[in-house]
Scaffold this motif. Structure first.
Motif, PDB file in Angstrom:
ATOM      1  N   TYR A  57       0.849  -1.192   0.000  1.00  0.00           N
ATOM      2  CA  TYR A  57       0.000   0.000   0.000  1.00  0.00           C
ATOM      3  C   TYR A  57       0.881   1.237   0.000  1.00  0.00           C
ATOM      4  O   TYR A  57       2.063   1.173   0.353  1.00  0.00           O
ATOM      5  N   GLY A  58       0.275   2.354  -0.377  1.00  0.00           N
ATOM      6  CA  GLY A  58       0.976   3.622  -0.256  1.00  0.00           C
ATOM      7  C   GLY A  58       0.232   4.491   0.744  1.00  0.00           C
ATOM      8  O   GLY A  58      -0.953   4.280   1.004  1.00  0.00           O
ATOM      9  N   VAL A  59       0.955   5.452   1.324  1.00  0.00           N
ATOM     10  CA  VAL A  59       0.295   6.480   2.132  1.00  0.00           C
ATOM     11  C   VAL A  59       0.314   7.739   1.271  1.00  0.00           C
ATOM     12  O   VAL A  59       1.369   8.334   1.053  1.00  0.00           O
ATOM     13  N   PHE A  60      -0.848   8.083   0.728  1.00  0.00           N
ATOM     14  CA  PHE A  60      -0.930   9.142  -0.275  1.00  0.00           C
ATOM     15  C   PHE A  60      -1.481  10.428   0.328  1.00  0.00           C
ATOM     16  O   PHE A  60      -2.409  10.404   1.145  1.00  0.00           O
ATOM     17  N   LYS A  61      -0.909  11.543  -0.136  1.00  0.00           N
ATOM     18  CA  LYS A  61      -1.337  12.843   0.375  1.00  0.00           C
ATOM     19  C   LYS A  61      -2.617  13.275  -0.343  1.00  0.00           C
ATOM     20  O   LYS A  61      -2.631  13.462  -1.563  1.00  0.00           O
ATOM     21  N   GLU A  66      -4.528  15.594   5.377  1.00  0.00           N
ATOM     22  CA  GLU A  66      -5.087  14.242   5.281  1.00  0.00           C
ATOM     23  C   GLU A  66      -4.315  13.328   4.333  1.00  0.00           C
ATOM     24  O   GLU A  66      -4.022  13.707   3.201  1.00  0.00           O
ATOM     25  N   TYR A  67      -4.036  12.119   4.804  1.00  0.00           N
ATOM     26  CA  TYR A  67      -3.327  11.102   4.032  1.00  0.00           C
ATOM     27  C   TYR A  67      -4.170   9.834   3.973  1.00  0.00           C
ATOM     28  O   TYR A  67      -4.816   9.481   4.965  1.00  0.00           O
ATOM     29  N   PHE A  68      -4.156   9.154   2.821  1.00  0.00           N
ATOM     30  CA  PHE A  68      -4.950   7.935   2.640  1.00  0.00           C
ATOM     31  C   PHE A  68      -4.058   6.714   2.439  1.00  0.00           C
ATOM     32  O   PHE A  68      -3.139   6.740   1.620  1.00  0.00           O
ATOM     33  N   VAL A  69      -4.362   5.642   3.152  1.00  0.00           N
ATOM     34  CA  VAL A  69      -3.687   4.359   2.931  1.00  0.00           C
ATOM     35  C   VAL A  69      -4.532   3.546   1.950  1.00  0.00           C
ATOM     36  O   VAL A  69      -5.635   3.104   2.290  1.00  0.00           O
ATOM     37  N   ILE A  70      -4.026   3.389   0.729  1.00  0.00           N
ATOM     38  CA  ILE A  70      -4.721   2.682  -0.355  1.00  0.00           C
ATOM     39  C   ILE A  70      -3.672   2.106  -1.314  1.00  0.00           C
ATOM     40  O   ILE A  70      -2.484   2.398  -1.167  1.00  0.00           O
ATOM     41  N   ALA A  75      -5.060   5.053  -5.827  1.00  0.00           N
ATOM     42  CA  ALA A  75      -4.613   6.458  -5.809  1.00  0.00           C
ATOM     43  C   ALA A  75      -4.656   7.053  -7.211  1.00  0.00           C
ATOM     44  O   ALA A  75      -5.055   8.206  -7.396  1.00  0.00           O
ATOM     45  N   LYS A  76      -4.251   6.252  -8.208  1.00  0.00           N
ATOM     46  CA  LYS A  76      -4.279   6.737  -9.591  1.00  0.00           C
ATOM     47  C   LYS A  76      -5.697   7.086 -10.007  1.00  0.00           C
ATOM     48  O   LYS A  76      -5.942   8.110 -10.640  1.00  0.00           O
ATOM     49  N   ASN A  77      -6.648   6.222  -9.649  1.00  0.00           N
ATOM     50  CA  ASN A  77      -8.057   6.513  -9.957  1.00  0.00           C
ATOM     51  C   ASN A  77      -8.529   7.775  -9.241  1.00  0.00           C
ATOM     52  O   ASN A  77      -9.179   8.631  -9.830  1.00  0.00           O
ATOM     53  N   MET A  78      -8.181   7.889  -7.967  1.00  0.00           N
ATOM     54  CA  MET A  78      -8.647   9.036  -7.175  1.00  0.00           C
ATOM     55  C   MET A  78      -8.095  10.361  -7.687  1.00  0.00           C
ATOM     56  O   MET A  78      -8.778  11.385  -7.659  1.00  0.00           O
ATOM     57  N   ALA A  79      -6.857  10.314  -8.156  1.00  0.00           N
ATOM     58  CA  ALA A  79      -6.194  11.547  -8.582  1.00  0.00           C
ATOM     59  C   ALA A  79      -6.957  12.268  -9.694  1.00  0.00           C
ATOM     60  O   ALA A  79      -6.844  13.477  -9.842  1.00  0.00           O
ATOM     61  N   TYR A  80      -7.734  11.484 -10.465  1.00  0.00           N
ATOM     62  CA  TYR A  80      -8.474  12.098 -11.576  1.00  0.00           C
ATOM     63  C   TYR A  80      -9.953  12.273 -11.279  1.00  0.00           C
ATOM     64  O   TYR A  80     -10.755  12.497 -12.162  1.00  0.00           O
ATOM     65  N   LYS A  86      -4.715  18.357  -5.314  1.00  0.00           N
ATOM     66  CA  LYS A  86      -4.156  18.742  -6.621  1.00  0.00           C
ATOM     67  C   LYS A  86      -4.583  17.727  -7.667  1.00  0.00           C
ATOM     68  O   LYS A  86      -4.167  16.569  -7.611  1.00  0.00           O
ATOM     69  N   GLU A  87      -5.406  18.180  -8.623  1.00  0.00           N
ATOM     70  CA  GLU A  87      -5.925  17.312  -9.670  1.00  0.00           C
ATOM     71  C   GLU A  87      -4.803  16.629 -10.463  1.00  0.00           C
ATOM     72  O   GLU A  87      -3.888  17.290 -10.945  1.00  0.00           O
ATOM     73  N   GLY A  88      -4.877  15.313 -10.565  1.00  0.00           N
ATOM     74  CA  GLY A  88      -3.928  14.572 -11.381  1.00  0.00           C
ATOM     75  C   GLY A  88      -2.546  14.376 -10.764  1.00  0.00           C
ATOM     76  O   GLY A  88      -1.674  13.774 -11.374  1.00  0.00           O
ATOM     77  N   VAL A  89      -2.345  14.886  -9.547  1.00  0.00           N
ATOM     78  CA  VAL A  89      -1.033  14.765  -8.907  1.00  0.00           C
ATOM     79  C   VAL A  89      -1.083  13.718  -7.792  1.00  0.00           C
ATOM     80  O   VAL A  89      -1.937  13.772  -6.910  1.00  0.00           O
ATOM     81  N   ILE A  90      -0.156  12.762  -7.875  1.00  0.00           N
ATOM     82  CA  ILE A  90      -0.085  11.719  -6.854  1.00  0.00           C
ATOM     83  C   ILE A  90       1.170  11.920  -6.021  1.00  0.00           C
ATOM     84  O   ILE A  90       2.285  11.855  -6.540  1.00  0.00           O
TER      85      ILE A  90
END
Ligand code: ZZB
Length: 258
Positions: A57-61, A66-70, A75-80, A86-90
């Protein structure tokens, strides 16, 4: 496929997770495990949260605070989808193995058990949702079979038995039962999470009966049909800031039971 993504706030890291994440997440930021569910109306019945022990898993900002463990894929799906600031930024703060997350104490919104543990489930798919699965043993046969197995073989799975033994409360009344998943597991003679064929059948039966004939027994929409209450519970979770809409391409969806 339109999911509800739920925010399960980390209250206390398991020792291994604390080690791995040391110094990687800013002081004062909140971290959430974020399962994707199709059954927001069952959230009253959460008793734990599953991760695949062998998955990374990653801990994504998601924002400053707030950070998400997924999974990376989630994360790639969420970014868009306008979910991250920040749109499109992981931005990934850390990597962590599912097995290192096991034992972490988290908050489960709406649940009768507000504090639950992260537990291992080998059949969690990296290719679906966020790779994090909230467990509702009253209404999900897979979840009931898994918590039963974990309680039986707690040492083998490296967990404390009591983490898998939280009381399973009735959430939804259907013509056959108010604990549909345990009922189906018994009826189809499912003895472990390895009985994948019967579990798939049980899941299909549970979805159908729960959705078309279920009535909520608890919460603000008690007495209302599941069909009607489902979007209301979802909206309530979203308004409270405890959940958000998450979707992924239909053709990529693979059944959890194989
Ligand atoms: C809570 C819940 C309560 C769920 C219930 C189901 C039920 P499906 O049905 O297989 O198409 N899930 C989500 N992501 C994953 C994953 N990566 N690996 C394995 N399982 C996953 O997928 C939707 C359901 O599968 C989701 O909804 C989630 O479990 C799980 F009472 O969330 B559910 C009869 C089912 N009842």
């Amino acid at each position: 496929q339109e999911y509800t993504a739920l925010k399960l706030k980390v209250l206390e890291w398991a020792p291994k997770a604390a080690d791995v994440l040391k110094g990687k997440i800013p002081e004062g930021a909140s971290v959430f495990l974020v399962p994707a569910t199709l059954r927001p109306e069952t959230m009253y019945g959460q008793t734990c949260c599953f991760v695949g022990p062998a998955l990374t898993y990653g801990v994504f900002k998601a924002s400053e605070k707030e950070y998400f463990v997924i999974t990376e894929r989630g994360a790639k799906n969420m970014a868009y989808q306008g979910i991250f600031e920040k749109e499109g930024v992981i931005e990934k703060a850390a990597d962590i193995k599912g097995s290192d997350l096991v034992g972490t104490l988290i908050n489960a919104p709406l649940s009768f058990h507000p504090q639950v543990r992260v537990l291992p489930m080998d059949t969690v798919l990296a290719t679906k949702g966020t790779g994090v699965v909230t467990s509702v043993p009253s209404d999900s046969p897979d979840d009931f079979a898994m918590v039963t197995e974990l309680a039986k073989k707690a040492d083998f799975y490296g967990i404390k038995k009591e983490w898998a033994e939280l009381e399973v409360f009735p959430i939804i009344q259907t013509p056959t039962s108010d604990l549909l998943a345990p009922y189906l597991v018994k009826k189809l003679k499912i003895s472990s999470p390895k009985d994948t064929k019967q579990l798939l059948e049980a899941k299909e039966l549970a979805y159908k009966e729960g959705f078309y004939q279920g009535v909520l027994k608890v919460g603000d929409f008690k007495g209302e049909k599941v069909e009607v209450a489902k979007p209301k519970v979802r909206d309530q979770l979203i308004k409270a800031g405890d959940a958000f809409a998450y979707s992924e391409p239909e053709n990529k969806v693979v059944s959890r039971s194989g």
